[in-house]
Enzyme design. Structure first.
Site, short mmCIF file in Angstrom:
data_model
loop_
_atom_site.label_atom_id
_atom_site.label_comp_id
_atom_site.label_asym_id
_atom_site.label_seq_id
_atom_site.Cartn_x
_atom_site.Cartn_y
_atom_site.Cartn_z
N ARG A 241 16.02 11.26 9.52
CA ARG A 241 16.41 12.90 9.71
C ARG A 241 16.39 12.92 10.96
O ARG A 241 16.89 13.20 11.81
CB ARG A 241 16.30 13.70 9.01
CG ARG A 241 15.79 13.50 7.59
CD ARG A 241 15.41 14.83 6.67
NE ARG A 241 16.10 14.20 5.61
CZ ARG A 241 14.58 13.56 4.62
NH1 ARG A 241 13.22 14.16 5.33
NH2 ARG A 241 14.22 13.84 3.71
N LYS B 71 8.18 -0.52 -3.96
CA LYS B 71 7.44 0.21 -5.48
C LYS B 71 7.56 1.16 -4.50
O LYS B 71 7.16 1.66 -3.26
CB LYS B 71 6.78 -0.86 -5.65
CG LYS B 71 5.87 -0.81 -4.78
CD LYS B 71 3.86 -1.73 -5.34
CE LYS B 71 3.27 -0.81 -6.12
NZ LYS B 71 2.14 -0.06 -4.91
N HIS C 181 4.78 -6.56 -2.61
CA HIS C 181 4.52 -7.39 -1.85
C HIS C 181 3.31 -8.36 -1.98
O HIS C 181 3.16 -9.32 -1.37
CB HIS C 181 3.83 -6.35 -0.61
CG HIS C 181 2.78 -5.88 -0.40
ND1 HIS C 181 1.89 -4.77 -1.40
CD2 HIS C 181 1.09 -6.17 -0.46
CE1 HIS C 181 1.09 -4.75 -1.04
NE2 HIS C 181 0.36 -5.25 -0.04
N LYS D 261 2.43 -12.77 -0.27
CA LYS D 261 0.94 -12.82 -0.18
C LYS D 261 1.10 -14.31 -0.30
O LYS D 261 1.41 -15.59 -1.44
CB LYS D 261 0.01 -12.36 -1.13
CG LYS D 261 -0.33 -11.10 -0.55
CD LYS D 261 -1.86 -10.26 -1.40
CE LYS D 261 -1.71 -9.02 -1.17
NZ LYS D 261 -2.29 -8.52 0.38
N GLU E 198 -11.07 -2.78 -4.39
CA GLU E 198 -10.45 -2.14 -2.39
C GLU E 198 -11.84 -0.64 -2.51
O GLU E 198 -11.93 -0.60 -3.72
CB GLU E 198 -8.92 -0.91 -3.01
CG GLU E 198 -8.29 -1.97 -3.66
CD GLU E 198 -7.03 -1.09 -2.52
OE1 GLU E 198 -6.74 -0.96 -2.01
OE2 GLU E 198 -6.74 -0.16 -4.02
N ASP F 283 -0.07 2.35 -9.64
CA ASP F 283 -0.08 1.90 -8.67
C ASP F 283 -0.76 0.18 -8.19
O ASP F 283 -0.17 -0.26 -7.33
CB ASP F 283 -1.33 2.69 -7.69
CG ASP F 283 -1.28 2.35 -6.84
OD1 ASP F 283 0.11 2.79 -5.45
OD2 ASP F 283 -2.13 2.10 -5.47
N HIS G 91 1.47 -4.94 -9.07
CA HIS G 91 0.46 -6.32 -8.58
C HIS G 91 -0.13 -7.26 -8.82
O HIS G 91 -0.19 -8.49 -9.93
CB HIS G 91 -0.21 -6.23 -7.52
CG HIS G 91 0.42 -5.04 -6.64
ND1 HIS G 91 0.75 -5.45 -6.13
CD2 HIS G 91 -0.53 -4.26 -5.55
CE1 HIS G 91 1.50 -4.07 -5.26
NE2 HIS G 91 0.85 -3.56 -4.53
N LYS H 178 -10.73 2.45 -7.01
CA LYS H 178 -10.55 2.43 -5.50
C LYS H 178 -11.94 2.75 -5.45
O LYS H 178 -12.49 2.91 -6.23
CB LYS H 178 -9.69 3.70 -4.69
CG LYS H 178 -7.92 3.36 -5.47
CD LYS H 178 -7.37 2.93 -3.75
CE LYS H 178 -6.16 3.07 -3.60
NZ LYS H 178 -5.40 2.04 -2.63
C1 BG6 Z 1 0.22 -0.80 -2.56
C2 BG6 Z 1 -0.49 0.71 -3.04
O1 BG6 Z 1 0.43 -1.16 -2.47
O2 BG6 Z 1 -0.84 -1.81 -2.58
C3 BG6 Z 1 -2.14 0.80 -2.34
O3 BG6 Z 1 0.21 2.00 -3.34
C4 BG6 Z 1 -2.66 -0.21 -2.19
O4 BG6 Z 1 -2.58 1.81 -2.62
C5 BG6 Z 1 -2.58 -2.17 -1.55
O5 BG6 Z 1 -3.89 0.22 -0.87
C6 BG6 Z 1 -3.79 -2.46 -1.54
O6 BG6 Z 1 -2.58 -3.86 -1.04
P1 BG6 Z 1 -3.61 -5.33 -0.09
O7 BG6 Z 1 -2.52 -5.50 0.19
O8 BG6 Z 1 -3.97 -4.57 0.73
O9 BG6 Z 1 -4.35 -5.54 -1.30
#
Ligand code: BG6
Length: 528
Positions: free
Chosen positions: A74, A182, A212, A216, A250, A269, A274, A375
């Site tokens: 935008r 996602k 993603h 990896k 994390e 999330d 994942h 987290k």
């Molecule tokens: C993302 C989540 O998809 O993956 C985040 O939305 C998370 O909350 C992240 O921190 C973790 O990815 P990575 O590659 O750092 O393990």
């Protein structure tokens, strides 16, 4: 992994690396020139992940010189302002230092198109710009549309792309593909609706749903490890495996993403995508070929075999949710989740989830899969561990304690590697035994740097290889596993039974109930 599909091989030209040892003997393919249209061009994802990845692909010669990036958003920007802005981000986030000459060459192919996501005229203007760029830059009318926007805008953008005929392929057009980030929906119903919305415009083969984790390096290696070696597959089943643990821990908190996280929580999330992807790669049957649909068919079969019969009693017994309170991480005092910016003071959003799943198929019946993610845990570590059964007969009876069972740990990150634990005799005249580790680490075994997940995935999308992207039915099957749990929690919260949050301190390993979940079965979480 991912030797390319036949279609991809046709699309790409094969380029041999100058030094095959550095590249691990991989033959890399270079995709056809294309224009990558990034919706949400001024956003975080574009700046932190997408553009650094494209720059690095260009740097190593995996993108042709004609590659063009057209940012769409935008804000009013000129091409020059957009380039300058992106340069700052790429310098900050690229995994290797940016080289001026390569950047200048790459940046000459970056353009900006201002537009409102809801405005049909903006897509007509986009279409004209794409035609111009195709001629000026030689991108052969190939287009990759990347939706790096908030998920709520996805259906609108896709609808307008269709109305402007930007989905059309062939008949004088090049290829047209769409990458969807996602989260793909927020429950089973919305994911189904989103699939319908996208599939109304694009064919499934044009749709690339990103997770993603699949890009990896260590996750890609999972399949090589399982199916490229002869010795593991025969024992990869209920006869030999006692249980499997998957941890995505994390130490970070929500990092300023309060509003997003309030809507998502750990279940939507991380677990739905994942973690269930990791689980399907660990549990799947060998595919008949390393082609996108063969892989995805097998992953889907795993997801469909997960017992989704979630009664309230089973959820209470087999699923633990948690939320962090204040605590200490890395020697620093950190606030609790409810004290994070833009988070409700009485939030019931879970920042931790642990659960026990069963994959009810011939290979895995009765083998528990324990999953946990959170987290603000003690450490950042993603690991899959496969614990094997004890030998059938305890021959070493005089030992003070049973030796630890064999274990195979696949360290996804950090300190990427694979560890095998077995029992060995302690040197000496007596008979004492101890667990020892055989440890492979990527860092010391390979000299080449691993690409970022986004590099792998963007390259694959441009090559037309969807092996590392999730298919519509797969995403729905994964929602089928977690949606009933999310709904049950919501019903409890609204019915006046909110969870007693916070129930773990930042910097710990999560709520005690998570330990009880595995202890009940006579097991414990692996210490990471
Ligand atoms: C993302 C989540 O998809 O993956 C985040 O939305 C998370 O909350 C992240 O921190 C973790 O990815 P990575 O590659 O750092 O393990």
């Amino acid at each position: 992994m991912a030797p390319r599909t036949a279609a991809a091989s046709r699309a790409g030209t094969v380029r041999t690396q100058a030094n095959p040892l550095r590249a691990g003997l991989r033959l890399e393919k270079v995709p056809e020139p294309a224009c990558i249209v990034v919706f949400g061009a001024t956003g975080d994802l574009t700046h932190r992940k997408i553009l650094p990845a494209l720059y690095n692909l260009r740097r190593v010669g995996l993108l042709p010189a004609e590659t063009t990036v057209l940012g769409f958003a935008r804000r009013p920007y000129t091409d020059e302002q957009f380039r300058a802005d992106l340069k700052e981000s790429v310098v900050a986030h690229s995994r290797v230092p940016v080289q001026e000459a390569i950047w200048d060459d790459f940046a000459a192919g970056i353009f900006y198109q201002q537009g409102e996501f809801h405005d049909p005229d903006a897509y007509q203007a986009l279409s004209r710009r794409l035609d111009e760029l195709s001629v000026a830059r030689g991108t052969r009318d190939n287009r990759l549309f990347y939706l790096a926007t908030p998920p709520s805008l996805g259906p609108t953008i896709i609808d307008h792309l269709g109305r402007a005929s930007l989905d059309v392929e062939g008949r004088g057009h090049g290829w047209s593909r769409v990458v969807v980030e996602k989260p793909f929906g927020r429950d089973l119903e919305s994911a189904r609706q989103l699939n319908r919305d996208v599939q109304r415009v694009f064919r499934e083969s044009q749709i690339y749903r990103i997770d993603h984790y699949l890009g990896k390096e260590t996750v890609r290696n999972l399949l090589v490890f399982r199916f490229g070696n002869g010795i593991f597959e025969p024992i990869w089943n209920r006869r030999y495996v006692d249980h499997v643990q998957i941890t995505v821990a994390e130490s970070l908190g929500v990092e300023g993403r309060g509003p997003f996280y309030e809507e998502a929580g750990a279940s939507r999330d991380i677990l739905q995508n994942h973690m269930l992807q990791l689980l399907s790669l660990v549990a799947m049957e060998p595919p008949i070929a390393f082609a996108a649909d063969d892989l995805r068919n097998e992953k889907l079969r795993v997801l469909r075999a997960i017992d989704c019969d979630w009664t309230d009693e089973r959820i209470a017994r087999d699923v633990v949710r948690g939320q962090y309170g204040p605590g200490w991480v890395g020697g620093k005092a950190v606030p609790g989740y409810r004290e994070e910016p833009e988070v409700a003071k009485d939030s019931t959003t879970e920042t931790f989830v642990a659960l026990k799943l069963e994959v009810q198929n011939w290979r895995w019946a009765d083998v528990p899969f324990y999953l946990r993610t959170g987290k603000r845990l003690a450490k950042t570590a993603t690991e899959i561990s496969v614990q094997f059964k004890q030998p059938p007969l305890a021959l070493f009876k005089e030992l003070r304690a049973d030796p630890e069972p064999n274990l195979l740990a696949l360290r996804i990150q950090p300190d990427e590697g694979i560890l095998l634990r077995f029992v060995a005799k302690v040197p000496g005249l007596g008979l004492d035994v101890r667990s020892v580790n055989m440890d492979f680490t990527y860092g010391s075994s390979f000299v080449s740097d691993a690409p970022e997940a986004y590099e792998t995935l963007l390259l694959d999308a441009m090559l037309g290889d969807a092996s590392l992207f999730t298919r519509g039915d797969e995403v729905e099957a994964a929602w089928g596993v977690v949606s009933p749990i999310d709904s049950a929690w919501e019903a409890l919260d609204q019915g006046g039974h909110p969870p007693g949050f916070p129930n773990y301190a930042a910097g710990s390993w999560g709520p005690e109930e998570a330990d009880r979940l595995v202890a009940r079965d006579g097991r414990r979480w692996r210490r990471l």
